[in-house]
Enzyme design. Structure first.
Site, PDB file in Angstrom:
ATOM      1  N   CYS A   2       0.862  -1.171   0.000  1.00 36.91           N
ATOM      2  CA  CYS A   2       0.000   0.000   0.000  1.00 36.91           C
ATOM      3  C   CYS A   2       0.903   1.227   0.000  1.00 36.91           C
ATOM      4  O   CYS A   2       2.067   1.147   0.339  1.00 36.91           O
ATOM      5  CB  CYS A   2      -0.873   0.018   1.239  1.00 36.91           C
ATOM      6  SG  CYS A   2      -1.832  -1.486   1.437  1.00 36.91           S
ATOM      7  N   ARG A  27       1.748   1.022  -5.972  1.00 35.69           N
ATOM      8  CA  ARG A  27       1.797   0.119  -4.813  1.00 35.69           C
ATOM      9  C   ARG A  27       0.478  -0.605  -4.573  1.00 35.69           C
ATOM     10  O   ARG A  27       0.391  -1.436  -3.663  1.00 35.69           O
ATOM     11  CB  ARG A  27       2.138   0.926  -3.560  1.00 35.69           C
ATOM     12  CG  ARG A  27       3.546   1.380  -3.573  1.00 35.69           C
ATOM     13  CD  ARG A  27       3.846   2.277  -2.408  1.00 35.69           C
ATOM     14  NE  ARG A  27       5.268   2.323  -2.241  1.00 35.69           N
ATOM     15  CZ  ARG A  27       5.947   1.603  -1.353  1.00 35.69           C
ATOM     16  NH1 ARG A  27       5.318   0.833  -0.507  1.00 35.69           N
ATOM     17  NH2 ARG A  27       7.249   1.683  -1.308  1.00 35.69           N
ATOM     18  N   TRP A  74      -3.545  -2.015  -1.401  1.00 38.54           N
ATOM     19  CA  TRP A  74      -3.494  -3.354  -2.003  1.00 38.54           C
ATOM     20  C   TRP A  74      -4.006  -4.279  -0.900  1.00 38.54           C
ATOM     21  O   TRP A  74      -3.364  -4.439   0.132  1.00 38.54           O
ATOM     22  CB  TRP A  74      -2.069  -3.721  -2.407  1.00 38.54           C
ATOM     23  CG  TRP A  74      -1.984  -5.033  -3.126  1.00 38.54           C
ATOM     24  CD1 TRP A  74      -2.231  -5.267  -4.451  1.00 38.54           C
ATOM     25  CD2 TRP A  74      -1.623  -6.293  -2.557  1.00 38.54           C
ATOM     26  NE1 TRP A  74      -2.039  -6.600  -4.729  1.00 38.54           N
ATOM     27  CE2 TRP A  74      -1.670  -7.248  -3.588  1.00 38.54           C
ATOM     28  CE3 TRP A  74      -1.267  -6.716  -1.280  1.00 38.54           C
ATOM     29  CZ2 TRP A  74      -1.370  -8.599  -3.394  1.00 38.54           C
ATOM     30  CZ3 TRP A  74      -0.972  -8.064  -1.068  1.00 38.54           C
ATOM     31  CH2 TRP A  74      -1.021  -8.983  -2.126  1.00 38.54           C
ATOM     32  N   ASN A  98       0.567   0.363   5.918  1.00 37.31           N
ATOM     33  CA  ASN A  98       1.076  -0.540   4.894  1.00 37.31           C
ATOM     34  C   ASN A  98       1.737  -1.699   5.619  1.00 37.31           C
ATOM     35  O   ASN A  98       2.626  -1.476   6.435  1.00 37.31           O
ATOM     36  CB  ASN A  98       2.099   0.209   4.024  1.00 37.31           C
ATOM     37  CG  ASN A  98       2.839  -0.713   3.079  1.00 37.31           C
ATOM     38  OD1 ASN A  98       2.349  -1.800   2.760  1.00 37.31           O
ATOM     39  ND2 ASN A  98       4.002  -0.297   2.633  1.00 37.31           N
ATOM     40  N   GLY A  99       1.280  -2.919   5.362  1.00 37.04           N
ATOM     41  CA  GLY A  99       1.878  -4.074   6.029  1.00 37.04           C
ATOM     42  C   GLY A  99       0.797  -4.988   6.576  1.00 37.04           C
ATOM     43  O   GLY A  99      -0.361  -4.918   6.153  1.00 37.04           O
ATOM     44  N   GLU A 479       9.712 -16.073 -17.854  1.00 43.28           N
ATOM     45  CA  GLU A 479       9.297 -14.666 -17.855  1.00 43.28           C
ATOM     46  C   GLU A 479       8.171 -14.423 -18.869  1.00 43.28           C
ATOM     47  O   GLU A 479       7.227 -13.686 -18.596  1.00 43.28           O
ATOM     48  CB  GLU A 479      10.527 -13.784 -18.157  1.00 43.28           C
ATOM     49  CG  GLU A 479      10.234 -12.321 -18.442  1.00 43.28           C
ATOM     50  CD  GLU A 479       9.576 -11.563 -17.309  1.00 43.28           C
ATOM     51  OE1 GLU A 479       9.363 -12.136 -16.223  1.00 43.28           O
ATOM     52  OE2 GLU A 479       9.235 -10.381 -17.516  1.00 43.28           O
ATOM     53  N   LYS A 483       4.592 -12.958 -17.816  1.00 43.06           N
ATOM     54  CA  LYS A 483       4.096 -11.730 -18.429  1.00 43.06           C
ATOM     55  C   LYS A 483       2.684 -11.954 -18.981  1.00 43.06           C
ATOM     56  O   LYS A 483       1.794 -11.144 -18.782  1.00 43.06           O
ATOM     57  CB  LYS A 483       5.058 -11.341 -19.549  1.00 43.06           C
ATOM     58  CG  LYS A 483       5.354  -9.927 -19.810  1.00 43.06           C
ATOM     59  CD  LYS A 483       6.311  -9.223 -18.917  1.00 43.06           C
ATOM     60  CE  LYS A 483       5.979  -9.250 -17.472  1.00 43.06           C
ATOM     61  NZ  LYS A 483       7.045  -8.876 -16.587  1.00 43.06           N
ATOM     62  N   GLU A 486       0.175 -12.339 -16.087  1.00 39.46           N
ATOM     63  CA  GLU A 486      -0.040 -11.102 -15.337  1.00 39.46           C
ATOM     64  C   GLU A 486      -1.012 -10.165 -16.026  1.00 39.46           C
ATOM     65  O   GLU A 486      -1.853  -9.566 -15.368  1.00 39.46           O
ATOM     66  CB  GLU A 486       1.293 -10.342 -15.192  1.00 39.46           C
ATOM     67  CG  GLU A 486       2.214 -10.869 -14.143  1.00 39.46           C
ATOM     68  CD  GLU A 486       3.490 -10.034 -14.045  1.00 39.46           C
ATOM     69  OE1 GLU A 486       3.812  -9.606 -12.945  1.00 39.46           O
ATOM     70  OE2 GLU A 486       4.149  -9.795 -15.077  1.00 39.46           O
ATOM     71  N   HIS A 502       8.581 -34.744 -19.544  1.00 41.22           N
ATOM     72  CA  HIS A 502       8.384 -35.344 -18.226  1.00 41.22           C
ATOM     73  C   HIS A 502       7.074 -34.905 -17.576  1.00 41.22           C
ATOM     74  O   HIS A 502       6.920 -35.028 -16.363  1.00 41.22           O
ATOM     75  CB  HIS A 502       9.566 -34.999 -17.315  1.00 41.22           C
ATOM     76  CG  HIS A 502      10.874 -35.514 -17.820  1.00 41.22           C
ATOM     77  ND1 HIS A 502      11.131 -36.859 -17.996  1.00 41.22           N
ATOM     78  CD2 HIS A 502      11.997 -34.867 -18.242  1.00 41.22           C
ATOM     79  CE1 HIS A 502      12.353 -37.019 -18.468  1.00 41.22           C
ATOM     80  NE2 HIS A 502      12.898 -35.824 -18.644  1.00 41.22           N
ATOM     81  N   LYS A 602       2.988  -3.196  -7.899  1.00 39.15           N
ATOM     82  CA  LYS A 602       4.351  -3.174  -8.430  1.00 39.15           C
ATOM     83  C   LYS A 602       5.393  -3.397  -7.347  1.00 39.15           C
ATOM     84  O   LYS A 602       6.450  -3.954  -7.579  1.00 39.15           O
ATOM     85  CB  LYS A 602       4.598  -1.834  -9.117  1.00 39.15           C
ATOM     86  CG  LYS A 602       5.834  -1.853  -9.922  1.00 39.15           C
ATOM     87  CD  LYS A 602       5.785  -0.955 -11.103  1.00 39.15           C
ATOM     88  CE  LYS A 602       7.007  -1.158 -11.958  1.00 39.15           C
ATOM     89  NZ  LYS A 602       6.992  -2.444 -12.662  1.00 39.15           N
TER      90      LYS A 602
HETATM   91  C1  G6P Z   1       5.794  -7.729  -7.745  1.00 38.44           C
HETATM   92  C2  G6P Z   1       5.592  -7.236  -9.158  1.00 38.44           C
HETATM   93  C3  G6P Z   1       6.516  -7.996 -10.106  1.00 38.44           C
HETATM   94  C4  G6P Z   1       7.956  -7.877  -9.639  1.00 38.44           C
HETATM   95  C5  G6P Z   1       8.117  -8.379  -8.201  1.00 38.44           C
HETATM   96  C6  G6P Z   1       9.485  -8.063  -7.642  1.00 38.44           C
HETATM   97  O1  G6P Z   1       5.255  -8.996  -7.590  1.00 38.44           O
HETATM   98  O2  G6P Z   1       4.244  -7.378  -9.563  1.00 38.44           O
HETATM   99  O3  G6P Z   1       6.402  -7.457 -11.405  1.00 38.44           O
HETATM  100  O4  G6P Z   1       8.776  -8.599 -10.488  1.00 38.44           O
HETATM  101  O5  G6P Z   1       7.173  -7.722  -7.355  1.00 38.44           O
HETATM  102  O6  G6P Z   1       9.621  -6.673  -7.523  1.00 38.44           O
HETATM  103  P1  G6P Z   1      10.996  -5.940  -7.371  1.00 38.44           P
HETATM  104  O7  G6P Z   1      10.639  -4.500  -7.160  1.00 38.44           O
HETATM  105  O8  G6P Z   1      11.674  -6.535  -6.167  1.00 38.44           O
HETATM  106  O9  G6P Z   1      11.770  -6.162  -8.605  1.00 38.44           O
END
Ligand code: G6P
Length: 607
Positions: A2, A27, A74, A98-99, A479, A483, A486, A502, A602
């Site tokens: 948050c 956030r 969040w 936040n937390g 990745e 992506k 997400e 496997h 994020k």
């Molecule tokens: C969140 C984001 C991801 C990101 C991850 C790590 O889950 O949604 O996109 O890769 O955190 O974030 P950082 O800021 O540590 O790279």
């Protein structure tokens, strides 16, 4: 996770709070709210969803006052409706948090037994009632806040506003970050320097266990035992300007297209053109003495760490363990006395990465981090930092932050090999020159955008998608799948190509597109066999390779994305671009909220 902002000043608090919240929306965007003191009483406006909803609410019902706190949420405890939106408040106390308060159930039961009535499902509301309770017992505002904070277990950044004392705000930090901003006759609290950038660039970061009282004229910071402590006021370099989308429809697309530029910027930070060699900033430890590397990160950053494992093991011949923070932290793994902890994070605030960093530090590891936010907690707590120069990344799905992490890690791997004598000058020259070519090769790949968009039409119809890769392309398969999940909400799995037989091969039929990342390197023949296995089961392959690879696969692939031919070392960076564009266009076709996908944030500062 948050975002928190607080202001005590001379001007209209609402405007300042909204300005700060807009910068913190990365956030979380489940709900937003602000509270101010108006004529000694707490006024509050909250709205579910994004900050625009709160702004609309304030347009209809404005809120005056020069002291206030704000929050963008969040959700952890309680669905994202208005009742669970912060600030939470009694008639005397308003709180943003936040937390996660881990002992909230026990505190809530205790407070309810005393007659306090709760109006939300959140853990945060216990803080409101605890502080109110201490005020009712006759404690002064500062004492009431301190006593309440001392009873909290878990992780928190808090801003507390108390009606009986309108000339102060209290902030506290245990875990998630909190910054104090110094203005002229105004003072601020914020989750980060970005939130406060339009107001001030003079920032002090609270350390874990600190709490602070701010008035219009300054701040008194105390540690958890109540002693006054001094935290350095630094000049933040974060720009107050809000990044715009320019000509692009989404931030994500803009950020994908910025990659040639920011990859060049990152390389320039770690490359000495005069000597034509990689030159890392002075490290306060000797890389030559390192005999084992542990890389820890989360999400996309973890995949960057995984690529680094391939690179460092290949070039420096040092074993690398790569792990996700949430698993590493509770495993408490044994570490080599001469080990290096390598932490990768865009935000530099991810709780699941920060705690392993502290664990590694306590076990005597040297700490090196690759971060995009130079003032972040992870950067500040590291022995050395390899900065990425991605600039602010607004799209929640990481793109340019990821590839710039790869660039910084590639420079580290080359340097590591050089100082250990495991690569010679000729190899260093070849690898550096491959890195130098990356920005323009990435620009070449961006020219394939229209073709990739066309292929995305097929993915947009799918319910499941598989991504396969071998060697350093394997993390890119992971990745690519992440992506797609997400932002398009299509189920996708990344697999090591050799592992497909496997298990995941059972999923393959004509409805499951399989994206195969297979450059024409020494593993190509193996990948080709895996591709044949897919075709034999009626699967449709989207091949990401280079000219030779596409030619050799011939008509096996339903679609091909032909990348420029580059040194195999830099393929993970180059191959990241098509998987980003595939996910982006698929999401646009599916009509999702590309920049702020559901349920994500994020920066994740909770466990
Ligand atoms: C969140 C984001 C991801 C990101 C991850 C790590 O889950 O949604 O996109 O890769 O955190 O974030 P950082 O800021 O540590 O790279």
């Amino acid at each position: 996770m948050c975002g928190i902002v607080g202001v005590i000043g001379r001007a209209n608090a609402s405007e300042c709070l909204i300005d700060g919240l807009r910068r913190l929306e990365y956030r979380g965007y489940d709900s937003a709210g602000i509270a101010t003191l108006v004529d000694g009483a707490i006024g509050r406006r909250r709205a579910p969803g994004k900050i625009v909803n709160l702004v609309e609410r304030l347009r209809i019902e404005p809120l005056g006052g020069t002291v206030g706190i704000g929050h963008t949420r969040w959700a952890t405890h309680g669905v994202p409706n208005e009742a669970n939106a912060h600030p939470h408040a009694s008639s005397k106390v308003a709180v943003v948090h936040n937390g996660i308060i881990e002992n909230f159930q026990q505190l809530r039961a205790e407070l309810e037994a005393k007659g306090h009535t709760f109006s939300s499902d959140t853990d945060t509301e216990v803080v409101v009632h605890l502080v109110t309770d201490y005020l009712d017992q006759g404690l002064p505002a500062e004492g009431a806040a301190f006593e309440a904070i001392r009873r909290l277990e878990g992780a928190f950044a808090l801003a507390i506003m108390m009606a009986p004392n309108p000339d102060m705000l209290v902030g506290a930090r245990k875990g998630p970050p909190l910054a104090v901003g110094y203005g002229d006759g105004e003072m601020y609290l914020g989750s980060d320097a970005l939130a406060l950038a339009p107001m001030t660039n003079r920032i002090a970061y609270l350390e874990d266990g600190d709490w602070v009282v701010i008035t219009r004229n300054g701040a008194t910071i105390r540690n958890q035992t109540g002693e006054v402590v001094h935290r350095k006021i630094v000049q933040s370099s974060v720009s107050g300007a809000l990044a715009g989308k320019g000509e692009y429809r989404h931030f994500m697309l803009k950020e994908i297209f910025e990659q040639p530029q920011v990859l060049g910027d990152t390389l320039r930070t770690h490359y000495n053109p005069a000597e034509q060699s990689i030159s890392l900033a002075q490290m306060p430890f000797d890389l030559r003495a390192i005999d084992r590397v542990t890389t820890v990160a989360c999400g996309t950053a973890y995949y960057a760490g995984l690529v680094a494992k391939y690179w460092i093991e290949m070039l420096a011949k040092v074993p690398v363990d790569a792990d996700v923070g949430s698993e590493f932290r509770y495993r408490e793994p044994p570490l080599s006395p001469n080990g290096l902890g390598l932490f990768v994070s865009q935000s530099g605030e991810t709780a699941d990465t920060l705690v392993p960093l502290r664990y590694c530090k306590s076990k005597g590891q040297k700490i090196l981090s690759v971060v995009n936010v130079p003032e972040s907690t992870i950067a500040r707590e590291s022995d050395a930092v390899l900065p990425t120069q991605a600039g602010p990344e607004i799209g929640v799905a990481s793109t340019k932050a990821f590839t710039t992490q790869l660039m910084a890690l590639a420079c580290l791997a080359i340097n590591f090999g050089k100082v250990r004598g495991t690569i010679d000058a000729a190899a260093e020259a070849r690898l550096s020159s491959a890195l130098l070519s990356v920005p323009s090769r990435v620009a070449d790949v961006l020219h394939l955008d229209a073709h990739i968009k066309h292929i995305a039409e097929e993915l947009a119809e799918a319910r499941d998608v598989l991504y396969l890769g071998r060697g350093s392309s394997y993390p890119i398969a992971l990745e690519g799948a992440l992506k797609l999940k997400e932002i398009s909400y299509i189920h996708a799995e990344g697999y090591a190509a050799g592992e497909m037989k496997h298990g995941p091969i059972a999923l393959i039929d004509e409805n499951v597109p399989v994206v195969v990342i297979a450059p024409s390197d020494f593993l190509f023949d193996k990948s080709l066999s895996n591709l044949e296995q897919v075709i034999a089961r009626g699967g449709r392959v989207i091949l990401i390779s280079d000219e030779q690879g596409v030619k050799r696969a011939g008509r096996l692939a339903s679609h091909s994305i032909c990348l420029p031919t580059v040194d195999p070392f830099v393929v993970p960076i180059i191959a990241s671009i098509p998987v980003q564009l595939l996910a982006y266009h698929t999401a646009v076709l599916r009509g999702t909220d590309v920049d702020q996908p559901r349920n994500l944030a994020k920066s994740v500062t909770v466990e």
